[in-house]
Motif scaffolding. Structure first.
Motif, PDB file in Angstrom:
ATOM      1  N   UNK A  11       0.817  -1.215   0.000  1.00  0.00           N
ATOM      2  CA  UNK A  11       0.000   0.000   0.000  1.00  0.00           C
ATOM      3  C   UNK A  11       0.845   1.258   0.000  1.00  0.00           C
ATOM      4  N   UNK A  14       0.360   3.404  -2.985  1.00  0.00           N
ATOM      5  CA  UNK A  14      -0.972   3.982  -3.143  1.00  0.00           C
ATOM      6  C   UNK A  14      -1.382   4.733  -1.884  1.00  0.00           C
ATOM      7  N   UNK A  17      -2.824   8.954   2.600  1.00  0.00           N
ATOM      8  CA  UNK A  17      -2.789   9.775   3.809  1.00  0.00           C
ATOM      9  C   UNK A  17      -1.642  10.764   3.717  1.00  0.00           C
ATOM     10  N   UNK A  19      -0.070  12.028   6.129  1.00  0.00           N
ATOM     11  CA  UNK A  19       0.926  11.813   7.158  1.00  0.00           C
ATOM     12  C   UNK A  19       1.578  10.442   7.091  1.00  0.00           C
ATOM     13  N   UNK A  22       1.877   3.942   9.476  1.00  0.00           N
ATOM     14  CA  UNK A  22       2.845   3.414  10.445  1.00  0.00           C
ATOM     15  C   UNK A  22       3.788   2.426   9.803  1.00  0.00           C
ATOM     16  N   UNK A  25       7.355   3.506   8.116  1.00  0.00           N
ATOM     17  CA  UNK A  25       8.532   3.725   8.941  1.00  0.00           C
ATOM     18  C   UNK A  25       9.107   2.425   9.444  1.00  0.00           C
TER      19      UNK A  25
END
Lengths: 400, 228
Positions: A11, A14, A17, A19, A22, A25
């Motif tokens: 994902x 695509x 968001x 920001x 999770x 990172x």
């Protein structure tokens, strides 16, 4: 977790968001401490282990990524100069940091295992008043019958006394100009004192173990250490006031007192009269033996002027022992408790004669060319031939 | 596809809660390792060697001054270093060498003797003060004891100068005074630092080994007589 990550990687492209998610990172691991929240609820095992495992995996991925980046950087041409240097510097520092942490962990683990001085901490838990009272008590030969536990086990006083003795011996050796051919002055002094302290107290502990006297190694170390106080005082006084007679009197007096105290506290004897006299007798005989044995164990030299002095000092000590000496013969077979006394005195004889050997050697050098050194003579002290055990002691001395 | 997407994004439902999408939110959620900050503080690797040496020398000199005027400051304790003690120990050992010796093999052991006495003695005193419940760390204590040898080193230098003039009773008297004064100074300076870290009733127990230590060194300084 793996499924999550792959889905996350799927994902990534695509991602809508602003920001980020999770999972990004987690995979990139660019110095991120953000942890995937889902794993917190994992109850399959210890969540702590899971966290640790994930942290480890993160670090490994980070390292792998960093290495990949490094090789990649090496292969590519130098682009922006500062940027390259920044990445390399960062990488180097991270790797070095990892190595440092790992090494530090190992070292601190080894240190805590081997260099843990906290084991000795309870033995140093003393007050100055206690030390002073124990120093004075070491000169008083009281009989401790009831509780061997009353003997305080403490290491501060003995350790300080041993070092004081080392300092005094060093001072004496330097003043008398002793030249040690093989070895150093310092090594000899430290070796003698520590060897005496540790070796003889181990021997006492071994003897006590044999005769089943309940005394611990700590107590013997403590007793012997405090017993050195008398010797320290004697040596200190006589190294500065060169008076033979003074030395012998002081040594017999103070040394004998502390010896007596050591014996009485190590092997408590029941308060019956014959044993009391036996006890007293054998203690006195030890003093006689040692004073007689002292010259016997020194090197063979010509007769000294000090020898008559030995006799004159030793004889009055032996006289009160004469009538009491018959008693041990009668009681010896029936009473087993005289055996530890005799054994302990055996041991003390050896230790005192060894110590005396050192001291007399020092005295000789102190005198310089004036005094003729002491003679190697098997001194026949007639009072001692009564007791068979004491004859063995004499034989021991002669063999030395 | 959409269902898989939504299942794989656990907080998908939150995307429309706070921020409207036409305001781009920039930045990095990742927590920095902190190494970039450490770069600025500890990267002394790139400075010129002269600066490194001068900085260390200045620190050592600062501590010497603290020993000369022993007020209760924590400068000696906070940034401990063992350069000063090493320097002092080597100086003292070199000055004590070449004493009156009948044979040549006394010269070597004398250097080793001084070294062993100083370092072994310092370690024993440190261990002792730690075992008695002191709050000072191992190397801090070594640092203090080493730096407080300085008065005795100065006394040794003075003694050597005095001995050049002769070794009669006058010179002995002078040397005795100098050595006694510096011995007292050393003991006072080191107890000013060490005894503070002990509980009040045990100060005597810590002071005695320090006293013995400096006494032995002072004795060696006093009984030094040069080779003829």
């Amino acid at each position: 977790a793996a499924g999550n990550m792959s889905a996350g990687s799927g994902s990534r492209n695509t991602n809508t968001e602003p920001w980020g998610s999770f999972d990004d990172n987690l995979i990139q691991g660019g110095g991120s401490a953000v942890i995937d929240m889902e794993n917190m609820d994992d109850t399959s095992g210890s969540s702590f282990e899971d966290m640790g495992e994930m942290h480890q995996r993160m670090k490994e991925e980070e390292e792998v990524a960093a290495e990949a980046a490094a090789t990649e950087d090496d292969n590519t041409d130098d682009g922006e100069f500062l940027g390259m240097k920044g990445i390399k510097g960062q990488l180097g520092r991270q790797v070095a940091d990892e190595v440092w942490q790992a090494g530090k962990r190992q070292a601190s683990r080894a240190f805590n295992l081997y260099a843990n001085i906290d084991i000795l901490r309870p033995y140093f838990d003393v007050e100055p008043v206690q030390v002073r009272s124990r120093l004075i008590e070491s000169m008083i030969p009281v009989r401790m019958i009831n509780f061997p536990q009353k003997i305080a086990g403490e290491l501060y006083g003995p350790l300080m006394l041993v070092f004081t003795l080392v300092a005094i011996l060093l001072h004496g050796m330097k003043t008398s100009g002793t030249v040690i051919r093989e070895g150093t002055l310092m090594g000899t002094a430290i070796g003698t004192c520590f060897g005496y302290w540790l070796g003889v107290s181990s021997f006492i502990y071994f003897l006590a173990y044999l005769v089943n006297a309940q005394i611990t190694m700590l107590q013997t170390l403590s007793l012997l250490g405090y017993g050195l106080f008398g010797h320290c005082v004697v040596l200190l006084v006589t190294y500065n006031i060169h008076f033979h007679f003074l030395f012998y009197v002081l040594w017999l007096l103070l040394g004998g007192l502390s010896t007596l105290r050591m014996v009485r506290t190590t092997f408590p004897i029941s308060p019956s009269f014959p044993l009391l006299s036996c006890d007293l007798t054998v203690c006195v005989c030890v003093c006689v033996c040692v004073s007689g044995g002292g010259p016997a164990v020194s090197n063979s030299r010509s007769h000294s002027s000090a020898a008559p002095l030995w006799d004159s000092v030793a004889a009055p000590h032996a006289l009160p022992a004469l009538p009491a000496l018959r008693l041990p013969q009668d009681r010896r077979r029936s009473d087993m408790t005289s055996l530890p006394v005799v054994m302990s005195l055996n041991r003390h004889l050896l230790s005192e004669s060894h110590f005396l050997f050192v001291v007399s050697g020092l005295l000789d050098s102190l005198e310089g060319p004036n005094m003729a050194p002491m003679q190697r003579v098997a001194r026949d002290v007639p009072e001692l031939t009564l007791n068979a055990t004491l004859r063995i002691q004499g034989a021991l001395l002669r063999a030395r | 596809m959409a269902a898989a997407d939504e299942a794989s994004r656990p907080f998908a439902g939150l995307s429309d809660v706070s921020i409207s999408e036409d305001i781009p939110v920039e930045g990095d959620i990742s927590v920095p390792m902190g190494s970039s900050r450490r770069d600025d503080e500890f990267s002394t690797l790139d400075e010129p060697v002269k600066e490194t040496i001068l900085r260390d020398l200045r620190a050592v000199g600062n501590k010497f001054i603290h020993v000369l005027y022993p007020k209760r400051s924590s400068a000696l304790l906070r940034d401990w270093d063992l350069w000063g003690p090493l320097l002092l120990c080597v100086t003292l050992a070199l000055l004590l060498q070449g004493g009156s010796a009948d044979s040549d093999d006394q010269g070597g052991p004398q250097f080793a003797e001084v070294f062993v006495i100083i370092w072994f003695g310092s370690i024993i005193i440190t261990l002792n003060s730690k075992l008695l419940g002191g709050t000072i760390s191992f190397f801090q204590s070594l640092c203090v004891l080493g730096y407080c040898i300085m008065p005795l080193t100065v006394a040794m230098a003075v003694c050597r100068i005095v001995l050049v003039g002769g070794s009669g009773p006058v010179s002995f008297g002078v040397r005795l005074v100098v050595v006694t004064a510096s011995f007292g100074w050393s003991t006072f300076a080191s107890t000013a630092f060490l005894a503070d870290s002990q509980p009040a009733n045990r100060k005597a127990l810590v002071v005695y080994p320090v006293f013995l230590f400096y006494f032995v060194i002072g004795w060696m300084v006093l009984t030094f007589s040069p080779a003829q």
